[in-house]
Scaffold this motif. Structure first.
Motif, short mmCIF file in Angstrom:
data_model
loop_
_atom_site.label_atom_id
_atom_site.label_comp_id
_atom_site.label_asym_id
_atom_site.label_seq_id
_atom_site.Cartn_x
_atom_site.Cartn_y
_atom_site.Cartn_z
N ILE A 117 -1.86 -61.44 -76.13
CA ILE A 117 -2.01 -62.57 -75.20
C ILE A 117 -1.32 -63.80 -75.78
CG2 ILE A 117 -3.68 -64.21 -74.21
CD1 ILE A 117 -5.55 -61.84 -73.73
N PRO B 148 -9.29 -54.78 -79.73
CA PRO B 148 -9.56 -56.17 -79.37
C PRO B 148 -8.63 -57.18 -80.06
CG PRO B 148 -11.62 -55.05 -79.75
CD PRO B 148 -10.54 -54.09 -80.13
N GLU C 53 -6.45 -54.49 -71.04
CA GLU C 53 -7.33 -53.66 -71.85
C GLU C 53 -7.60 -52.34 -71.13
OE1 GLU C 53 -10.46 -55.66 -73.78
OE2 GLU C 53 -11.58 -53.84 -74.22
N VAL D 136 -1.01 -58.12 -71.18
CA VAL D 136 -1.71 -57.01 -71.82
C VAL D 136 -3.00 -56.73 -71.06
CG1 VAL D 136 -2.75 -58.57 -73.53
CG2 VAL D 136 -2.70 -56.12 -73.98
N ILE E 157 -5.15 -57.08 -78.68
CA ILE E 157 -5.09 -57.68 -77.34
C ILE E 157 -4.99 -59.20 -77.45
CG2 ILE E 157 -6.44 -58.09 -75.22
CD1 ILE E 157 -7.52 -55.18 -75.60
N THR E 158 -5.80 -59.77 -78.33
CA THR E 158 -5.75 -61.23 -78.53
C THR E 158 -4.35 -61.66 -78.97
OG1 THR E 158 -8.05 -61.16 -79.21
CG2 THR E 158 -6.84 -63.17 -79.72
#
Lengths: 198, 396
Positions: A56, A49, A64, A62, A52-53
């Protein structure tokens, strides 16, 4: 030299404006660079997580994805290059992931930490303990790295699966490894980098 | 009662009515000769008009997305968690526009408005609407506000469908589409739930074939039942288990006792239904659920979502929630796959949440991080167009 020298080498192997898929893309560092320097069209897949943040925020695409659940959503030959850096060893079934990468991409780039490095061997030989290195700072019972391999192991797998090795490069950070890694990569390289095709 | 609002709220807001006298041709072939939209805006439109965000509401939402209508207001707007100073949709950076959809019942022209041809409320005779009609009316609103291109169009559920429709209908007027807990089309199960809700409304004797306003009645029971059905599907089993379990509100199972038993969940649902039925129009509910059912992003692109998204020029953020079974993560993944196959810029986050479909309205740390990270990208493209505008001015 940066810790991720492998990323610099990968960049040289990717043609401008390629369509690139990066498996386990982390915070998107590689794709961000490729976008800037090679104008690639790219997507990164990631499961963590926080990464991914960051990806971005880094301005990369990206998506998930749990790579262990397969990549059947991607059609055959839908990417010029499929890349996976330093993640083969965390896969549940590395050989199947490799097979999928070669189905989706015309070419594949794989990098992995070489467990055949003499430091790892020495740790096991002298101390009788599973190696814990700066690069792979995990205890055996609590590590995402469940499938370590050596340069020789990897090439044996490629041979078995009839995968073509187009290029290979080896990275070592320390002395004397740095100077002599070319002579005996399986013993002296920290990281192996391969360009593969079917 | 509080005199002051939380610091990170837009605070006191006043909705505005925007009238349109140019006819709106609808997807059904009929024309609305004039109409109005009830609109709320937050933040300031910059001089380049490059920082405008359109928020599209879902089935039972309205224009009141953030802030409070009075100091006595107990509840803020429906997306208060995400809109405000320092929040993901940061009103210090963006000009945020949220209209009540056409066909709604909170001030925009809809079934409870007066039909100019008859002088009576439209009721069921109000034209059926599709997402594209909303998008078209929102484009007229953008024209009125002087906004050539939205920095982003964002919405959850039915709102996400509008964001996707925007990307296809007006590709050069949207830079980012933020599609949350949504789908390219509803599943049969989803349509079935909507049909049960519609039947609940229609079978209420006070519905009067949709002309209840003329008869001064309201199909409260039917609407409440419709809401109860909908509400259950927006929550997750886990959430209801945690929140209510098998707790009793009244009565007892003790042997020898014969008191009426009511579970907490029954009382909760009844409250939800009653509250909703007193401030929502039954015909709007029918209209909105039908618009949801009819939505099929790729229908006129040969049923090929890749071909459909081929028309889009904007970047996409897609978000889903793990326990959402009305708009399951698989639906979002289908959207993402189509976008990748169409070679569009897309990022996707699958958020862990036990809150079901309603999660898109509720606080969640990871959800906020994702939105904040993405909105920083939206802000940077808004800045770039400012720079472009500035350099163009410089060259003149």
């Amino acid at each position: 030299m940066s810790i991720r020298t492998d990323l610099d080498i990968i960049q040289q192997w990717i043609a401008p404006k390629s369509r690139v898929l990066d498996l386990a893309c982390g915070d998107g560092t590689l794709l961000k660079n490729l976008k800037q320097h090679k104008q690639v069209e790219s997507y990164g897949l990631e499961i963590d997580p926080d990464k991914i943040t960051h990806a971005i925020a880094n301005g990369v695409n990206v998506v998930e994805t749990n790579l262990d659940q397969g990549l059947s959503q991607f059609p055959d030959n839908s990417f010029d290059v499929v890349v996976m850096t330093q993640a083969l060893q965390v896969m549940r079934y590395p050989h199947l992931v490799l097979e999928e990468m070669l189905r989706i991409g015309k070419e594949c780039i794989v990098t992995f930490p070489n467990f055949g490095n003499w430091r790892a061997r020495t740790s096991l030989l002298l101390h009788g303990r599973m190696p814990v290195t700066k690069q792979l700072a995990y205890q055996w019972y609590d590590t995402p790295n469940i499938h370590f391999c050596t340069v020789n192991d990897f090439e044996a797998l490629c041979d078995e699966q009839k995968i073509r090795l187009i290029h290979k490069e080896f990275v070592a950070e320390r002395i004397p490894d740095k100077q002599i890694k070319g002579i005996w990569p399986n013993l002296f390289s920290d990281t192996a980098i391969y360009l593969l095709s079917k | 009662m509080s005199d002051t609002f939380p610091e990170n709220s837009v605070g006191l807001v006043t909705p505005e009515v925007v009238h349109f006298d140019d006819p709106l041709e609808l997807a059904c072939g009929r024309t609305l000769h004039n109409y109005q939209l009830m609109v709320e805006t937050y933040g300031e439109l910059n001089s380049e008009k490059s920082n405008a965000i359109l928020i599209c509401h879902a089935l039972s939402g309205n224009h009141h997305a953030a802030g409070y209508h009075s100091v006595d207001d107990k509840k803020p707007g429906w997306w208060e968690n995400h809109i405000g100073p320092g929040k993901p949709f940061d009103t210090n950076q963006f000009f945020i526009v949220c209209p009540n959809n056409l066909g709604g019942c909170h001030g925009s022209t809809g079934p409870s408005s007066i039909n100019p041809d008859t002088g009576k409320p439209w009721g069921v005779d109000f034209p059926p609407l599709r997402a594209r009609d909303w998008v078209q009316s929102q484009a007229k609103l953008a024209d009125r506000l002087g906004i050539q291109q939205w920095a982003a169009v964002a919405g959850g559920s039915l709102g996400g469908m509008q964001a996707m429709r925007w990307a296809l209908e007006y590709p050069d007027r949207i830079r980012h589409a933020i599609v949350i807990a949504s789908a390219m089309k509803l599943s049969a199960q989803n349509i079935a739930f909507n049909e049960i809700a519609r039947n609940a409304i229609k079978s209420d004797p006070d519905f009067r074939d949709g002309h209840f306003l003329e008869s001064n009645t309201l199909p409260r029971n039917g609407l409440a039942l419709a809401r109860m059905i909908g509400h259950v599907t927006y929550l997750s089993d886990e959430l209801m288990g945690n929140k209510f379990g098998r707790e009793l509100r009244s009565g007892s199972f003790q042997q020898g006792q014969d008191t009426p038993i009511e579970f907490q969940v029954e009382s909760y649902l009844r409250h939800q239904g009653d509250a909703f039925s007193s401030n929502f129009d039954a015909n709007t509910y029918l209209l909105m659920t039908k618009a949801l059912d009819y939505f099929d992003l790729a229908r006129e692109y040969g049923n090929d979502p890749v071909k459909a998204f081929g028309h889009a020029l904007c970047d996409f953020l897609v978000v889903s929630f793990s326990t959402d079974w009305r708009f399951a993560p698989e639906r979002s993944q289908e959207t993402v796959k189509a976008l990748i196959d169409a070679n569009k810029n897309v990022s996707y986050a699958a958020i862990d949440s036990n809150l079901g479909h309603d999660a898109f309205l509720l606080p969640n740390e990871r959800y906020e991080h994702i939105l904040t990270a993405y909105m920083s990208r939206v802000a940077s493209t808004a800045d770039h167009s400012e720079q472009r505008a500035a350099s163009m001015e410089g060259s003149l």
